[in-house]
Design a protein around this motif. Structure first.
Motif, PDB file in Angstrom:
ATOM      1  N   UNK A 196      49.798  38.284  25.158  1.00 36.02           N
ATOM      2  CA  UNK A 196      49.924  37.336  23.881  1.00 36.02           C
ATOM      3  C   UNK A 196      50.733  37.990  22.775  1.00 36.02           C
ATOM      4  N   UNK A 197      51.102  37.233  21.588  1.00 33.14           N
ATOM      5  CA  UNK A 197      51.624  37.779  20.473  1.00 33.14           C
ATOM      6  C   UNK A 197      51.316  39.326  20.062  1.00 33.14           C
ATOM      7  N   UNK A 198      49.981  39.307  20.008  1.00 31.24           N
ATOM      8  CA  UNK A 198      49.494  40.829  19.432  1.00 31.24           C
ATOM      9  C   UNK A 198      48.510  41.286  20.145  1.00 31.24           C
ATOM     10  N   UNK A 199      48.216  40.927  21.518  1.00 32.54           N
ATOM     11  CA  UNK A 199      47.238  41.370  22.444  1.00 32.54           C
ATOM     12  C   UNK A 199      47.664  41.122  23.747  1.00 32.54           C
ATOM     13  N   UNK A 200      47.154  42.039  24.682  1.00 35.32           N
ATOM     14  CA  UNK A 200      47.219  41.654  26.196  1.00 35.32           C
ATOM     15  C   UNK A 200      45.897  41.823  26.980  1.00 35.32           C
ATOM     16  N   UNK A 201      45.826  41.098  28.055  1.00 36.05           N
ATOM     17  CA  UNK A 201      44.700  41.127  28.958  1.00 36.05           C
ATOM     18  C   UNK A 201      44.912  41.903  30.172  1.00 36.05           C
ATOM     19  N   UNK A 202      44.309  43.026  30.533  1.00 32.54           N
ATOM     20  CA  UNK A 202      44.322  43.880  31.699  1.00 32.54           C
ATOM     21  C   UNK A 202      43.583  43.863  32.566  1.00 32.54           C
ATOM     22  N   UNK A 203      43.898  43.741  33.888  1.00 34.00           N
ATOM     23  CA  UNK A 203      42.856  43.654  34.894  1.00 34.00           C
ATOM     24  C   UNK A 203      42.562  44.793  35.672  1.00 34.00           C
ATOM     25  N   UNK A 204      41.275  45.318  35.313  1.00 38.37           N
ATOM     26  CA  UNK A 204      41.075  46.549  35.982  1.00 38.37           C
ATOM     27  C   UNK A 204      41.290  46.840  37.375  1.00 38.37           C
ATOM     28  N   UNK A 205      41.506  48.142  37.902  1.00 38.88           N
ATOM     29  CA  UNK A 205      41.795  48.389  39.311  1.00 38.88           C
ATOM     30  C   UNK A 205      40.465  47.756  40.229  1.00 38.88           C
ATOM     31  N   UNK A 206      39.241  47.673  39.546  1.00 42.74           N
ATOM     32  CA  UNK A 206      38.120  47.547  40.451  1.00 42.74           C
ATOM     33  C   UNK A 206      37.774  46.207  40.456  1.00 42.74           C
TER      34      UNK A 206
END
Lengths: 161, 281
Positions: free
Chosen positions: B173-183
């Motif tokens: 997104x403009x100011x943040x992002x979403x991370x999918x953890x390896x687990x």
């Protein structure tokens, strides 16, 4: 059919908004003390089942779909998924109530369990057919937790309204 | 005599607001929306567009947790802080020795690579970010970080920290992002055993662990063996720590074992992360 007064309708609408916001907050937080934060009830499904059962908020199919789309924007994985689930819940409620006469507490609990089951079958079906993987263990635990939450919500809503 | 109601008069609700045709219409509409979104990823785009509205809501939701965590740090006792300083000094000392060893290994490695004519850059270039939101969103494992499109973060980039691989960027997104953890469920990462023998694919199981469903029983593996990224996918840099073997279970077939790997980095135990730039960037 008993018609609700304007004040009652207003109170229901405000309660609906508060419950929605509460569900939104809780769906972003894990259960305190639980090691695995992904194990939590589906607050939105529990809320909709309770609202449909108690005929609160003057919900109809169109409102349910719009409600589902809003939920998808905040916490959804697929646009239209929650709308689809809510339609399935209302259809389940309609068919069961058409076939059976729900009167006592035991019958209401059975109805809640059936609606919870229908909603999670719809959730699983729509997720898996669109490439969203859900762990069977988590979905099983979520179903149980959602059923318990439905019972609690149903109890409180009956007390309040 | 009871009258039989006609099909067209069937109502979905007792209030008589809708007919069965409304149900069919909305049922089909929701199926179409799901199908279209699955193909064109509209939800991602919409979420990105309305992130200005949703990010303050998310911030407010997590405010109590953040205040609680921050207050825990503020009220840490003097003794615990002194102990922490001591431990950090010791770690610093051992690390400074390790750096000296690493420098030597690095230069040796460079000479060897030049000799073998392997042109591969090991230096990791990336953006440092911080985790701002918890690891759960309606039951799904998601980590939100404070860097987004404005900081040149792109979908699919690898996320690492000092302990190893953390996950992959799924939404920006403009100011943040979403991370999918390896687990996370269905997450897959190509890996290699630290002895460089076995090339495998590790899968997240959604319960804070990774697994190899079918690992050849003929291959030697023991508890505490470590896995690192193999780099064959050109997405993750080669040699990043992933985790260590904690369970070796038998499967129905005697030819394979089921391996459980505990990752070195747990989403709850870190806050600083690095987003690795893609190689073609």
């Amino acid at each position: 059919m008993i018609k609700k007064t304007i004040t009652e309708q207003k109170r229901e609408r405000v309660s609906l908004i508060i419950l929605f916001l509460l569900a939104l907050v809780l769906s972003n937080l894990g259960i305190p003390g639980m090691a695995d934060s992904t194990i939590m009830p589906n607050y939105f499904i529990a809320l909709i089942i309770t609202l449909i059962l108690n005929r609160l908020g003057n919900l109809n199919l169109y409102k349910l779909v719009i409600f589902g789309l809003i939920i998808d924007l905040f916490v959804g994985q697929l646009l239209g998924q929650y709308g689809f689930i809510f339609i399935c819940i209302s259809l389940g409620d309609y068919i069961i109530k058409k076939a059976l006469f729900i009167k006592n507490e035991k019958q209401v609990i059975t109805l809640i369990s059936l609606l919870t089951l229908i909603s999670f079958i719809a959730l699983c079906g729509s997720s898996l057919s669109h490439g969203i993987f859900i762990s069977p263990k988590i979905i099983f635990l979520q179903t149980i937790l959602t059923f318990i939450l439905c019972l609690i919500l149903n109890f409180f809503i009956k007390k309040i309204f | 005599m009871a009258q039989k109601s006609s099909r067209s008069n069937l109502k979905l609700f007792h209030r008589g607001a809708f007919s069965l045709s409304s149900f069919y219409l909305l049922f089909i509409v929701s199926l179409i929306i799901m199908g279209v979104d699955f193909r064109h990823q509209f939800l991602k785009k919409i979420k990105s567009e309305i992130s200005i509205l949703t990010s303050p809501v998310a911030y407010l939701i997590n405010l109590p947790t953040n205040i609680f965590n921050n207050s825990k740090i503020i009220f840490a006792t003097q003794t615990s802080l002194t102990e922490k300083i001591k431990t950090l000094e010791q770690t610093n000392y051992s690390l400074s020795i390790q750096i000296q060893e690493n420098e030597l290994i690095k230069s040796e490695n460079k000479i060897l690579r030049n000799t073998l004519k392997i042109r591969r850059d090991f230096r990791i270039k990336g953006v440092i970010a911080e985790i701002i939101l918890p690891t759960v969103k309606n039951g799904y494992s998601i980590i939100t970080i404070n860097k987004g499109l404005k900081h040149n973060i792109k979908d699919g980039s690898a996320v690492i920290n000092n302990t190893g691989l953390v996950g992959q960027i799924t939404n920006t997104f403009a100011n943040f992002s979403e991370v999918r953890p390896i687990t996370a469920e269905a997450y897959a990462v190509p890996a290699i055993m630290s002895n460089g023998r076995e090339n495998v694919i590790l899968y997240g199981n959604g319960n804070g662990e990774l697994e190899i469903p079918l690992f050849p029983a003929s291959s030697s593996i023991k508890i505490n063996d470590t896995f690192m990224t193999s780099g064959v996918d050109d997405l993750y840099p080669k040699g990043l720590n992933i985790g260590k073997v904690t369970e070796i279970n038998r499967t129905k077939s005697p030819k394979f074992n089921f391996i459980v790997i505990t990752p070195f980095s747990q989403p709850a135990t870190f806050s600083q992360i690095t987003i690795v730039n893609k190689k073609n960037d």
